[in-house]
Design an enzyme around this catalytic site. Structure first.
Site, PDB file in Angstrom:
ATOM      1  N   GLN A 142       0.840  -1.192   0.000  1.00 22.78           N
ATOM      2  CA  GLN A 142       0.000   0.000   0.000  1.00 22.78           C
ATOM      3  C   GLN A 142       0.879   1.246   0.000  1.00 22.78           C
ATOM      4  O   GLN A 142       1.956   1.248   0.606  1.00 22.78           O
ATOM      5  CB  GLN A 142      -0.905   0.020   1.240  1.00 22.78           C
ATOM      6  CG  GLN A 142      -1.886   1.180   1.280  1.00 22.78           C
ATOM      7  CD  GLN A 142      -2.293   1.551   2.689  1.00 22.78           C
ATOM      8  OE1 GLN A 142      -1.782   2.496   3.290  1.00 22.78           O
ATOM      9  NE2 GLN A 142      -3.233   0.793   3.238  1.00 22.78           N
ATOM     10  N   HIS A 144       1.302   5.634   0.414  1.00 23.01           N
ATOM     11  CA  HIS A 144       0.839   6.967   0.780  1.00 23.01           C
ATOM     12  C   HIS A 144       1.010   7.880  -0.435  1.00 23.01           C
ATOM     13  O   HIS A 144       2.076   7.894  -1.066  1.00 23.01           O
ATOM     14  CB  HIS A 144       1.672   7.543   1.920  1.00 23.01           C
ATOM     15  CG  HIS A 144       1.353   6.973   3.261  1.00 23.01           C
ATOM     16  ND1 HIS A 144       2.215   7.090   4.339  1.00 23.01           N
ATOM     17  CD2 HIS A 144       0.274   6.286   3.721  1.00 23.01           C
ATOM     18  CE1 HIS A 144       1.669   6.508   5.393  1.00 23.01           C
ATOM     19  NE2 HIS A 144       0.503   6.009   5.044  1.00 23.01           N
ATOM     20  N   GLU A 171      -3.460   5.555  -0.335  1.00 18.23           N
ATOM     21  CA  GLU A 171      -4.114   6.334   0.717  1.00 18.23           C
ATOM     22  C   GLU A 171      -3.564   7.752   0.713  1.00 18.23           C
ATOM     23  O   GLU A 171      -2.353   7.963   0.594  1.00 18.23           O
ATOM     24  CB  GLU A 171      -3.842   5.681   2.076  1.00 18.23           C
ATOM     25  CG  GLU A 171      -4.358   6.450   3.270  1.00 18.23           C
ATOM     26  CD  GLU A 171      -3.867   5.887   4.593  1.00 18.23           C
ATOM     27  OE1 GLU A 171      -4.472   6.218   5.634  1.00 18.23           O
ATOM     28  OE2 GLU A 171      -2.873   5.143   4.602  1.00 18.23           O
ATOM     29  N   GLU A 222      -9.752   3.065   6.467  1.00 20.41           N
ATOM     30  CA  GLU A 222      -8.688   2.460   7.260  1.00 20.41           C
ATOM     31  C   GLU A 222      -8.532   3.042   8.651  1.00 20.41           C
ATOM     32  O   GLU A 222      -8.161   2.330   9.580  1.00 20.41           O
ATOM     33  CB  GLU A 222      -7.360   2.586   6.502  1.00 20.41           C
ATOM     34  CG  GLU A 222      -6.187   1.953   7.210  1.00 20.41           C
ATOM     35  CD  GLU A 222      -4.910   2.045   6.398  1.00 20.41           C
ATOM     36  OE1 GLU A 222      -4.405   0.989   6.006  1.00 20.41           O
ATOM     37  OE2 GLU A 222      -4.450   3.173   6.139  1.00 20.41           O
ATOM     38  N   GLN A 297      -4.708  -2.308  10.395  1.00 20.10           N
ATOM     39  CA  GLN A 297      -3.405  -1.710  10.150  1.00 20.10           C
ATOM     40  C   GLN A 297      -2.699  -1.679  11.496  1.00 20.10           C
ATOM     41  O   GLN A 297      -3.142  -0.990  12.408  1.00 20.10           O
ATOM     42  CB  GLN A 297      -3.561  -0.291   9.596  1.00 20.10           C
ATOM     43  CG  GLN A 297      -2.273   0.485   9.520  1.00 20.10           C
ATOM     44  CD  GLN A 297      -2.476   1.964   9.231  1.00 20.10           C
ATOM     45  OE1 GLN A 297      -1.625   2.608   8.648  1.00 20.10           O
ATOM     46  NE2 GLN A 297      -3.604   2.538   9.637  1.00 20.10           N
ATOM     47  N   ASP A 336       5.139   2.210   7.934  1.00 22.61           N
ATOM     48  CA  ASP A 336       4.728   3.462   7.299  1.00 22.61           C
ATOM     49  C   ASP A 336       5.121   4.699   8.094  1.00 22.61           C
ATOM     50  O   ASP A 336       4.644   5.779   7.824  1.00 22.61           O
ATOM     51  CB  ASP A 336       3.224   3.444   7.050  1.00 22.61           C
ATOM     52  CG  ASP A 336       2.418   3.352   8.337  1.00 22.61           C
ATOM     53  OD1 ASP A 336       3.012   3.106   9.398  1.00 22.61           O
ATOM     54  OD2 ASP A 336       1.193   3.529   8.275  1.00 22.61           O
ATOM     55  N   SER A 363       1.749  -0.376   5.286  1.00 25.36           N
ATOM     56  CA  SER A 363       0.437   0.265   5.267  1.00 25.36           C
ATOM     57  C   SER A 363       0.666   1.743   4.960  1.00 25.36           C
ATOM     58  O   SER A 363       0.014   2.618   5.505  1.00 25.36           O
ATOM     59  CB  SER A 363      -0.296   0.060   6.585  1.00 25.36           C
ATOM     60  OG  SER A 363       0.504   0.372   7.689  1.00 25.36           O
TER      61      SER A 363
END
Length: 554
Positions: A142, A144, A171, A222, A297, A336, A363
């Site tokens: 995933q 950012h 995200e 999330e 997460q 993350d 994440s």
């Protein structure tokens, strides 16, 4: 005093700029086991748990009560609790014991019992457990997607490149919260330009985030945070029951939902009740399971500086990731948050998830330079793409990404910028100039882009909410401005909301919008020669890194 040149040199190493603290159980600074952790216990009377980890029901706080009533299989609680913790730990790493059998056994144990099991496993054994217990057969990743300017054109371009590079979810969040509608639209469009089927989410205040999801501007949620002590939960203006209600609100509208937790939050907020970080995180994960969320997460997440400061802290992180998997939850295993000045240390921390594979190894891998990451900086960022791809090639490990060419990057970034430009024009939102599209096409980060009219952007974002703009309006705008392929992809994402299959545990979509989840592609690892193996087309793809010598050219 005359100093050793060796020690002076070592003192200046990046790793010695990090913060460290020895165990201090009274304040919660202890990773895996506190002398104040409860002893595992359970008693069932008349179909109800009346004792949980040393507490009688009359003494339960609301987390205990929620776990007792909704997170433990009462029918097999006493039977599961009778199995010695060491035996359960051995089953986790035993290749002859299938994942399904362990999942069933775990449904009957308590948070304290789970913590006790984890304390029997060293780091390698925890990784062995994760390789067997993760929900989905194929690991994922995933990203950012953010920037300092909250520039929606850059968000679209970075989302397109991130999707092209292999991220299955993306995200965003904002420096200015009111930008959320524009950021969501840009992320939705850019992701589908880069690779059809990528899921997107906007991390905002919960009411706004829910509204964006209901309107079809995002496709998963999330940031539903849970905590391990009642006081911290209350400080967060929530209870396990309100989180369960919010989870249902998303799910009823066809959105995939993942909760957020992570060790260290209770320490940071000053109410750890003297318990270990692992035990408190077990409580979070049991509450998540009881609330009906398909995933979590976790892995300390934004509190990694706290967990990473204590002895065994990074071991605790992989332990809490494994706990999530043992509870049958999708695990987006953090990585993350940048927690160390040491490149060696941050890479070593990531390897615990990268090597065994998790549902989402990050994440939030920063798909932009670290200065643009509005989530406070990721453990890896856009400047690490080539390193990460080489690590996949070095170890023949699938970390969820793929090498790309410069031509591909330029093409998708340009197309994403033009698509947002066309949609904004069609919907009467803030204009996007050709110069802005050109800038984001070739940009590394926001230092290379042109300024936006912030006041006009914020008025446009407010207008999106006032006019009731939905995902259907985005589809129509794309179709009527020459981006029919992107329109079809966004429409397909909206169709998934009706079908509902991607709400299953650990679900992602491939480029043909086929759901890959823990239900239809479950992890079937049982030792050498089984489970997911990096081979065939995927291995050939991983090997195609840039700057490589081709024997045919010699």
């Amino acid at each position: 005093m005359r100093r050793s040149k060796r020690i002076e040199t070592l003192d200046q190493r990046p790793v010695n700029k990090d913060g460290y603290i020895n165990e201090w159980p009274e304040m919660g600074f202890v990773s895996m086991h506190s002398p104040y952790d409860p002893e595992p216990s359970v008693k069932v009377q008349n179909g109800k748990i009346v004792e949980l980890d040393g507490k009688a029901r009359a003494e339960f706080d609301f987390i205990d009560q929620f776990i007792a009533d909704y997170a433990i299989n009462i029918e097999r609680a006493e039977k599961s609790m009778a199995v010695p913790s060491l035996d359960i730990a051995k089953m986790i790493v035993d290749i002859h014991v299938p994942r399904k059998e362990i999942l069933e056994l775990i449904t009957g144990i308590t948070p304290a019992k789970m913590a006790e099991v984890m304390n029997h496993l060293n780091v390698v054994e925890l990784m062995m457990g994760m390789q067997k217990m993760r929900a989905r057969k194929i690991p994922g990743n995933q990203a950012h997607i953010t920037n300092l300017k909250d520039d929606p054109v850059q968000i679209a371009a970075d989302a397109a490149e991130g999707a092209l590079r292999g991220f299955a979810e993306e995200e965003t969040t904002m420096g200015v919260a009111r930008y959320a509608p524009l950021s969501s639209i840009a992320l939705l469009i850019g992701s589908q330009v880069g690779r059809p089927g990528v899921l997107t989410q906007c991390s905002a205040e919960e009411a706004t985030e829910l509204e964006l999801g209901i309107r079809g501007l995002t496709t998963y949620a999330e940031t539903l945070s849970v905590y391990g002590t009642e006081k911290v939960f209350i400080d967060g203006d929530d209870t396990p029951y309100s989180k369960a209600f919010l989870n249902s609100a998303y799910a009823s509208r066809g959105l995939k939902v993942r909760f957020t937790s992570g060790s260290g939050s209770e320490v940071l907020m000053g109410s750890s009740e003297k318990k270990s970080m692992l035990y408190l995180e077990c409580r979070c994960l049991f509450a998540t399971k009881g609330a009906g969320s398909q995933g979590i997460q976790n892995g300390s997440v934004s509190c990694i500086g706290v967990t990473g400061a204590v002895p065994g802290g990074i071991r605790e992180v992989i332990a809490e990731n494994l706990v999530a998997a043992l509870l049958g939850l999708e695990c987006a295993s953090s990585n993350d948050q940048s927690f160390s000045n040491s490149d060696m240390r941050r890479t070593a921390r990531t390897m615990l998830q990268f090597l065994p594979g998790t549902d989402f190894i990050f994440s939030g891998y920063a798909a932009e330079p670290n200065y643009d990451n509005m989530f406070a900086g990721s453990n890896f960022d856009a400047e690490d793409f080539d390193d990460y791809n080489v690590l996949q090639r070095d170890m023949q490990v699938d970390g969820g990404l793929r090498p790309v060419t410069e031509e591909e990057v330029i093409r998708v970034r340009s197309k994403a910028g033009k698509a947002v430009q066309a949609v904004f024009r069609h919907l009467g939102l803030t204009p996007v100039s050709d110069e802005q599209v050109e800038a984001v096409t070739y940009a590394h980060g926001s230092k290379d882009t042109l300024p936006r009219d912030v006041t006009a952007d914020l008025m446009a974002a407010e207008d999106v909410l006032k006019r009731g703009i939905t995902g259907v309006d985005i589809v129509r705008a794309l179709a009527e401005t020459g981006f029919q392929d992107v329109a079809q992809s966004v429409l397909n994402m909206l169709k998934q909301r009706v079908i509902g299959d991607y709400m299953q545990t650990s679900a992602i979509l491939d480029r043909n919008f086929h759901v890959l989840s823990g239900v239809n592609t479950p992890n079937d690892y049982m030792g050498p020669g089984t489970g997911y193996r990096v081979e065939g087309e995927r291995w050939e793809e991983i090997k195609k890194i840039p700057h490589i010598i081709n024997p045919k050219d010699i």
